[in-house]
Design a protein around this motif. Structure first.
Motif, short mmCIF file in Angstrom:
data_model
loop_
_atom_site.label_atom_id
_atom_site.label_comp_id
_atom_site.label_asym_id
_atom_site.label_seq_id
_atom_site.Cartn_x
_atom_site.Cartn_y
_atom_site.Cartn_z
N ALA A 330 54.50 66.44 58.09
CA ALA A 330 55.70 66.53 57.26
C ALA A 330 55.62 65.60 56.06
N ARG A 331 55.06 64.41 56.27
CA ARG A 331 54.93 63.45 55.16
C ARG A 331 53.89 63.92 54.14
N ARG A 332 52.81 64.56 54.62
CA ARG A 332 51.81 65.08 53.68
C ARG A 332 52.41 66.20 52.82
N LEU A 333 53.16 67.08 53.48
CA LEU A 333 53.79 68.17 52.73
C LEU A 333 54.77 67.61 51.70
N ALA A 334 55.53 66.59 52.10
CA ALA A 334 56.50 65.99 51.18
C ALA A 334 55.80 65.34 50.00
N ALA A 335 54.64 64.72 50.25
CA ALA A 335 53.90 64.08 49.16
C ALA A 335 53.44 65.12 48.14
N LEU A 360 51.89 72.78 44.97
CA LEU A 360 52.88 73.67 45.55
C LEU A 360 52.29 74.43 46.74
N ALA A 361 51.07 74.91 46.58
CA ALA A 361 50.43 75.64 47.67
C ALA A 361 50.20 74.74 48.87
N ALA A 362 49.83 73.48 48.61
CA ALA A 362 49.60 72.54 49.71
C ALA A 362 50.89 72.18 50.42
N ALA A 363 52.02 72.30 49.72
CA ALA A 363 53.31 71.95 50.32
C ALA A 363 53.97 73.14 50.99
N THR A 364 53.32 74.30 50.94
CA THR A 364 53.92 75.53 51.48
C THR A 364 53.27 75.90 52.80
N THR A 365 54.07 76.17 53.81
CA THR A 365 53.53 76.47 55.14
C THR A 365 53.58 77.95 55.50
N GLY A 366 54.37 78.74 54.84
CA GLY A 366 54.48 80.17 55.15
C GLY A 366 54.18 81.02 53.93
#
Length: 902
Positions: A330-335, A360-366
């Motif tokens: 969660a912290r990696r996605l937030a970063a 943006l792609a790295a912060a997206t899970t779906g």
């Protein structure tokens, strides 16, 4: 095994050798974590041998345990304490807790250590290895360095390993040996030997991140998933986690990070998720976590990061990796989301558009179609090799972000094709396997077929690759999509040597100018001449595959100068645009053109580089051809073992994969060697084997003159008839002086006795009209001179034989020079073998000759090493061995010796 540490190993070896004569030495080996300090200590221990090594190692958790390190080092030789003077013995007993007294005299303690080591050395050398000295307790380190500074004639060597960047860990007053990162050759050797199944793209990323650090080169690949090892990496997201959590270096960094305040860890994570080192960007993104510039101070004081006015950089690549890996998902996605937001808006949009999309792609899970569209934009903006690699990763990430199955298949096909252009062939194969071909529309079908054919070339056979392309051609309705598919079908079908398959390709070629080259290379020879005009203008300014086809066409039909120009331009464009996926093919075309033009040194260099590139990227199909080219060069210059070895390797792979054209070239090389050595029957066997491998006369043309000559010299005139007629048809189709000259030469050998001389003189006139093939002209002169001598026209024969001999010697074509020299002597002329220009070079090995020739041009050892894919040390070794053979002492004597201006 150590990689790239020859200089350091030599230094340690010398130190220990001198210790055998009683000389003592101390040395501090220092450098960053994982740089190879411990490996050098182990190397030294191995040289010293059993029973001659004392060891200790600093342990961070025991730094407060006074004299713990000293006790560990001297424990094996405590029996010598009894022989120490009383003050020294008392000091050591106190240090080891044997007397219950406190250590009061550090001077006596240091002297006791020195005396103990001297006594333990006895009559032989003694090595003391002190690893991780930065974590040795201070009391032990003081005593040991005291002794080290006073070593003289005891035969003792003390080696300290110190990790840079640890506060208070430095050792002063002793000789220092700083270990730098490994050079490119050592990095390549380490990864090749120690890291398996790593795709070229993943390999490139590891090399970039590791910065020559040996441990990082081993640890970072271990952190990759199977998909990432196959090349599915992007320039933002780092490996998800180490597979070896017990890694000391990784644990060390992670422990340091855990000790930091929360805001500091947050800023470090943002910096680790960022790939630019832009301090302003990191600060803007970190505001989301309530962190400010002051929060970086603890990390700076801990030597984890290096700050300037505008940049933030991790001191070591593994610190960045440890920071990222230790954070929760969660912290990696937030970063990544914070970085994307920080890059959004203002002037930064244009400048950082691609990086923002990656974050943006790295912060997206779906699935997220908007982000997928942005990633497609990233791919479309990419260019050059690094661009095509990034484009492939962007297309793949876009595919992962889309929910539409047809769109996903289309994007994966684009990822596969761009990965092939980038030389990521293992990744190409994996992507191809993941594509649902049924979901592809006809627009994407050509690209998909081409990447499937690329994969098939290196996994299976060229025949099957051609059939994949033909199946695609049958489904294509738009003519614009047909040309690149059929262009590659021509080349793959040629490689198969299958005449029927080539006919199948020819049957699908439209009757339009852009297919003139393809028709000339697949259709009957009697139709070629009519296509030559349109063919030369049809495909030179289009796609890369079409340009390679144009160069191949020129080579097949004896326009070797045009082939050279095309190949040179293609190689230049590959280098300028980093199109490594095409480089080995372009270098092969270049080497073949240079070979035909008698530029043997240049051809060897191009083929050697091409082979190295093909091997690096696993292009086994092209490797096979390049080995055949090198085998032909070896045959021409009489390198029998090298020719046999390269030809055997070519045939082994070609036979297993149906690469008949490469097999024909290998047989031709063996036949050419036998022909030059005068073994006509053996030559004929190989030449006929070569002819049997190719089912189209244009593909066989390169070996027909050799086949005709072999049959005549073997006394098998009837076996020369069919190849002679094919040669004549090909020469008429090519309609070039070089081709017609070969036809006339062979007519002189096979035609009526009364027409022999007119065919020889016609051949020489045609050679004069096209001076691009000195070797072939010299062969014509040789055969003409041989005939004149048999006709008892010795005076006439001598001029032709002398010309042939001079050319063969200039080309270093030793077997042919020997033939010409023998014939010339038979006319009554005296010939001194040592007077020839290349007589001295013949004393050298093939590798020594290459090195010497380049050194004579003024190239440095490093430049020669780069060109020949050797280490500078190996280049120096070859020169060291070559100079005495040439009767010289240094490289400045080479240019006049070889007749070169310097």
């Amino acid at each position: 095994m150590l990689y790239g540490r020859e200089t350091e190993q030599d230094q340690i070896h010398r130190i220990l050798n001198r210790a055998g004569d009683g000389a003592s030495c101390a040395l501090v080996i220092h450098g960053e974590a994982g740089i190879g300090k411990t490996a050098l200590l182990e190397y030294a221990a191995g040289l010293a041998g059993p029973g001659r090594v004392l060891r200790t190692v600093g342990i961070e958790s025991e730094m407060e345990l006074a004299f713990g390190g000293l006790h560990q080092l001297l424990w094996p030789v405590t029996s010598h304490l009894e022989r120490l003077p009383e003050p020294q013995a008392a000091a050591l007993n106190a240090a080891f807790g044997l007397s219950g007294e406190a250590v009061r005299d550090r001077f006596s303690l240091g002297t006791a250590v020195l005396t103990t080591l001297s006594q333990a050395a006895g009559s032989g050398p003694l090595l003391c290895v002190i690893d991780d000295s930065q974590w040795l307790d201070r009391a032990s380190l003081d005593a040991l360095t005291f002794a080290a500074r006073r070593l003289h004639t005891e035969g003792v060597v003390m080696l300290f390993a110190v990790r840079d960047g640890v506060p208070g860990g430095q050792i002063t007053g002793l000789p220092q040996l700083l270990l730098h990162g490994l050079d490119a050759a050592a990095v390549d050797a380490l990864l090749t030997d120690r890291v398996a199944a790593l795709s070229p793209y993943a390999r490139d990323q590891i090399v970039e991140q590791a910065q020559g650090n040996p441990l990082a080169l081993l640890e970072l690949p271990a952190a990759l998933t199977a998909e990432q090892r196959a090349g599915q990496l992007n320039p933002i997201v780092l490996p998800a986690g180490l597979s070896s959590p017990s890694s000391r270096i990784q644990e060390t960094f992670q422990e340091q990070i855990r000790r930091l305040p929360d805001p500091t860890r947050a800023m470090l994570l943002v910096a680790a998720a960022d790939d630019s080192g832009d301090l302003d960007l990191v600060l803007r993104a970190s505001t989301r976590f309530g962190a400010t510039l002051e929060d970086l101070e603890p990390a700076e004081h801990a030597a984890l990061v290096l700050l300037t006015e505008h940049t933030v950089a991790f001191r070591h690549p593994l610190i960045r990796s440890a920071t990222y890996q230790s954070a929760a998902l969660a912290r990696r996605l937030a970063a990544h989301r914070a970085l994307a937001d920080a890059l959004d808006g203002g002037s930064g949009v244009g400048k950082h558009l691609d990086r923002r999309a990656w974050h943006l792609a790295a912060a997206t899970t779906g699935a997220d179609e908007a982000v997928a569209t942005e990633m497609v934009g990233v791919a479309q903006r990419a260019g050059g090799r690094q661009g095509t690699a990034s484009a492939s990763a962007a297309y793949e990430r876009a595919a992962q972000l889309t929910a539409d199955s047809a769109g996903r298949a289309r994007l994966l096909a684009a990822a596969a094709f761009t990965s092939a252009e980038a030389g990521q062939f293992h990744r190409t194969a994996a992507l191809t396997d993941a594509i649902n071909a049924l979901a592809l529309d006809l627009v994407m079908l050509p690209d998909f077929a081409r990447v499937r054919a690329i994969v098939e070339l290196d996994r299976g056979s060229p025949g099957q690759a051609a059939r994949i392309l033909l199946e695609c051609a049958d489904r294509i309705s738009r003519s614009a999509d047909l040309a690149p598919v059929l262009t590659e079908a021509v080349q793959t079908a040629q490689s198969s040597g299958d005449g029927q398959l080539l006919a199948d390709v020819a049957a699908r070629l439209p009757d339009s100018p852009e297919y003139a080259l393809a028709r000339a290379m697949t259709g009957p020879l009697d139709a070629v001449r009519d296509t030559m005009g349109p063919a030369r203008a049809g495909l030179r300014e289009v796609g890369f595959a079409e340009r390679i086809l144009a160069g191949t066409h020129d080579q097949l039909f004896a326009d070797h100068r045009a082939a050279l120009d095309t190949a040179t331009a293609c190689v230049r464009d590959c280098r300028d645009q980093d199109m490594v996926g095409w480089l080995h093919t372009a270098l092969h075309l270049l080497a073949e053109a240079q070979l035909s033009l008698g530029l043997y040194d240049e051809a060897r260099t191009a083929a050697t580089e091409g082979l190295a590139v093909a091997e690096q990227f696993g292009r086994r199909h092209r490797e096979t051809y390049l080995r055949a080219t090198l085998a032909t060069l070896a045959a021409l210059q009489g390198e029998q073992e090298r020719c046999a070895g390269l030809s055997e390797a070519t045939l082994d792979y070609a036979d297993a994969h149906g690469i008949e054209l490469a097999a024909a070239r290998a047989h031709r090389a063996l036949g050419l060697l036998a022909l030059g050595l005068g073994h006509a029957e053996n030559a004929l066997t190989h030449m006929e084997a070569a002819r049997s491998r190719v089912g189209h006369p244009a593909l066989a043309a390169f070996l027909l003159p050799d086949l005709v000559e072999s049959a005549i010299r073997a006394g098998q005139r009837e076996r020369a008839a069919e190849p002679m007629e094919l040669l004549a048809q090909w020469a008429q189709a090519a309609n070039r002086p070089a081709a017609l000259a070969l036809s006339h030469r062979c007519r002189a050998l096979t035609g009526p006795e009364g027409e022999t001389e007119q065919h020889f003189t016609a051949a020489l006139r045609l050679h004069d009209a096209d001076t691009t093939q000195p070797f072939e002209r010299a062969r014509t002169e040789l055969l003409y001179g041989e005939w004149l001598r048999r006709e008892r026209r010795r005076t006439d024969a001598r001029s032709h034989l002398r010309t042939a001999l001079e050319t063969f010697e200039t080309l270093d074509a030793q077997p042919w020079a020997t033939r010409a020299r023998t014939e010339l002597q038979a006319t009554g002329e005296t010939v001194d073998p040592d007077s020839r220009p290349n007589a001295l070079l013949s004393r050298l090995s093939p590798q020594e000759r290459e090195v010497v020739r380049l050194a004579a041009t003024g190239a440095t050892n490093r430049q020669i090493a780069t060109q020949l894919f050797l280490s500078p040390r190996t280049v120096g070794h070859h020169l060291y061995r070559a100079f005495p053979k040439l009767g010289i002492t240094n490289r400045t004597e080479l240019p006049p010796l070889l007749g070169q201006d310097h």
